[in-house]
Scaffold this motif. Structure first.
Motif, mmCIF file in Angstrom:
data_model
loop_
_atom_site.group_PDB
_atom_site.id
_atom_site.type_symbol
_atom_site.label_atom_id
_atom_site.label_comp_id
_atom_site.label_asym_id
_atom_site.label_seq_id
_atom_site.Cartn_x
_atom_site.Cartn_y
_atom_site.Cartn_z
ATOM 1 N N CYS A 256 24.896 -19.196 3.640
ATOM 2 C CA CYS A 256 23.802 -18.860 4.560
ATOM 3 C C CYS A 256 22.553 -18.432 3.797
ATOM 4 N N LEU A 257 22.714 -17.604 2.777
ATOM 5 C CA LEU A 257 21.566 -17.147 2.001
ATOM 6 C C LEU A 257 20.888 -18.295 1.249
ATOM 7 N N ARG A 258 21.666 -19.201 0.723
ATOM 8 C CA ARG A 258 21.077 -20.353 0.036
ATOM 9 C C ARG A 258 20.282 -21.213 1.019
ATOM 10 N N HIS A 259 20.808 -21.380 2.226
ATOM 11 C CA HIS A 259 20.088 -22.147 3.248
ATOM 12 C C HIS A 259 18.767 -21.463 3.598
ATOM 13 N N ILE A 260 18.790 -20.155 3.774
ATOM 14 C CA ILE A 260 17.572 -19.413 4.095
ATOM 15 C C ILE A 260 16.568 -19.527 2.948
ATOM 16 N N ASP A 261 17.042 -19.366 1.719
ATOM 17 C CA ASP A 261 16.152 -19.505 0.560
ATOM 18 C C ASP A 261 15.502 -20.880 0.517
ATOM 19 N N PHE A 262 16.295 -21.897 0.752
ATOM 20 C CA PHE A 262 15.773 -23.264 0.724
ATOM 21 C C PHE A 262 14.740 -23.467 1.838
ATOM 22 N N ALA A 263 15.048 -22.977 3.032
ATOM 23 C CA ALA A 263 14.146 -23.146 4.173
ATOM 24 C C ALA A 263 12.829 -22.406 3.971
ATOM 25 N N LEU A 264 12.891 -21.246 3.325
ATOM 26 C CA LEU A 264 11.682 -20.456 3.105
ATOM 27 C C LEU A 264 10.975 -20.796 1.797
ATOM 28 N N SER B 106 11.966 -19.826 -1.078
ATOM 29 C CA SER B 106 12.021 -18.594 -1.861
ATOM 30 C C SER B 106 12.688 -18.824 -3.214
ATOM 31 N N PRO B 107 12.068 -18.337 -4.292
ATOM 32 C CA PRO B 107 12.683 -18.493 -5.613
ATOM 33 C C PRO B 107 13.725 -17.418 -5.928
ATOM 34 N N THR B 108 13.916 -16.477 -5.014
ATOM 35 C CA THR B 108 14.846 -15.380 -5.256
ATOM 36 C C THR B 108 16.277 -15.888 -5.292
ATOM 37 N N ASN B 109 17.013 -15.428 -6.285
ATOM 38 C CA ASN B 109 18.430 -15.765 -6.375
ATOM 39 C C ASN B 109 19.193 -14.732 -5.548
ATOM 40 N N THR B 110 19.440 -15.049 -4.289
ATOM 41 C CA THR B 110 20.065 -14.081 -3.393
ATOM 42 C C THR B 110 21.503 -13.771 -3.783
ATOM 43 N N LEU B 111 22.146 -14.669 -4.496
ATOM 44 C CA LEU B 111 23.501 -14.384 -4.954
ATOM 45 C C LEU B 111 23.488 -13.205 -5.926
ATOM 46 N N VAL B 112 22.482 -13.150 -6.775
ATOM 47 C CA VAL B 112 22.346 -12.036 -7.717
ATOM 48 C C VAL B 112 22.059 -10.747 -6.959
ATOM 49 N N VAL B 113 21.156 -10.803 -5.998
ATOM 50 C CA VAL B 113 20.820 -9.619 -5.210
ATOM 51 C C VAL B 113 22.053 -9.124 -4.449
ATOM 52 N N ALA B 114 22.755 -10.036 -3.801
ATOM 53 C CA ALA B 114 23.964 -9.660 -3.059
ATOM 54 C C ALA B 114 25.022 -9.101 -3.998
ATOM 55 N N GLY B 115 25.155 -9.688 -5.176
ATOM 56 C CA GLY B 115 26.118 -9.188 -6.162
ATOM 57 C C GLY B 115 25.815 -7.774 -6.604
ATOM 58 N N LYS B 116 24.536 -7.472 -6.790
ATOM 59 C CA LYS B 116 24.147 -6.108 -7.191
ATOM 60 C C LYS B 116 24.489 -5.098 -6.109
ATOM 61 N N TYR B 117 24.149 -5.435 -4.862
ATOM 62 C CA TYR B 117 24.449 -4.512 -3.766
ATOM 63 C C TYR B 117 25.949 -4.368 -3.537
ATOM 64 N N ALA B 118 26.676 -5.475 -3.618
ATOM 65 C CA ALA B 118 28.128 -5.415 -3.405
ATOM 66 C C ALA B 118 28.805 -4.612 -4.505
ATOM 67 N N SER B 119 28.402 -4.820 -5.755
ATOM 68 C CA SER B 119 29.034 -4.085 -6.850
ATOM 69 C C SER B 119 28.722 -2.595 -6.760
ATOM 70 N N LYS B 120 27.496 -2.261 -6.325
ATOM 71 C CA LYS B 120 27.156 -0.844 -6.159
ATOM 72 C C LYS B 120 27.980 -0.211 -5.044
ATOM 73 N N ALA B 121 28.168 -0.944 -3.940
ATOM 74 C CA ALA B 121 28.965 -0.426 -2.828
ATOM 75 C C ALA B 121 30.419 -0.206 -3.250
ATOM 76 N N VAL B 122 30.965 -1.146 -4.018
ATOM 77 C CA VAL B 122 32.339 -1.002 -4.503
ATOM 78 C C VAL B 122 32.442 0.201 -5.429
ATOM 79 N N TYR B 123 31.460 0.340 -6.324
ATOM 80 C CA TYR B 123 31.471 1.474 -7.256
ATOM 81 C C TYR B 123 31.403 2.806 -6.497
ATOM 82 N N GLU B 124 30.505 2.904 -5.538
ATOM 83 C CA GLU B 124 30.375 4.156 -4.784
ATOM 84 C C GLU B 124 31.648 4.473 -4.005
ATOM 85 N N ASN B 125 32.296 3.455 -3.466
ATOM 86 C CA ASN B 125 33.562 3.670 -2.770
ATOM 87 C C ASN B 125 34.652 4.133 -3.737
ATOM 88 N N ASP B 126 34.718 3.476 -4.897
ATOM 89 C CA ASP B 126 35.714 3.867 -5.896
ATOM 90 C C ASP B 126 35.450 5.282 -6.419
#
Length: 97
Positions: free
Chosen positions: A29-37, A39-59
């Protein structure tokens, strides 16, 4: 091409945890949105940063000793480093390739 391997794809997807399927769908979904807009942002990297931070905070909340806190932090740092390496590699491929 996909029809040739359809049964194997279905078996593979059926064996994945629900969380992994959700991540794959989110990435799609994020790749589709990036393509449609455009956008040069690599949303996979952004999502990975947020997901890893959430996992770390939970741990970190579950950690009971200083050693386990350090172990969770070290694991988080390793994941962040791998994400940065991926982001840099993607940038290199876009700009030099």
């Amino acid at each position: 091409y996909a029809q040739q391997y359809l049964s194997e794809i279905v078996i593979l997807l059926g064996s994945l945890p629900r969380q992994m399927l959700l991540l794959l769908k989110m990435n799609d979904c994020l790749r589709h949105i990036d393509f449609a807009l455009g956008s040069p942002t690599n949303t996979l990297v952004v999502a990975g940063k947020y997901a890893s931070k959430a996992v770390y905070e939970n741990d970190r909340k579950k950690a009971t000793t200083v050693g386990s806190r350090f172990q969770y932090w070290l694991s988080y740092v390793k994941v962040c480093f791998r994400i940065q390496i991926h982001d840099f590699g993607s940038w290199l491929l876009q700009n030099l390739g």
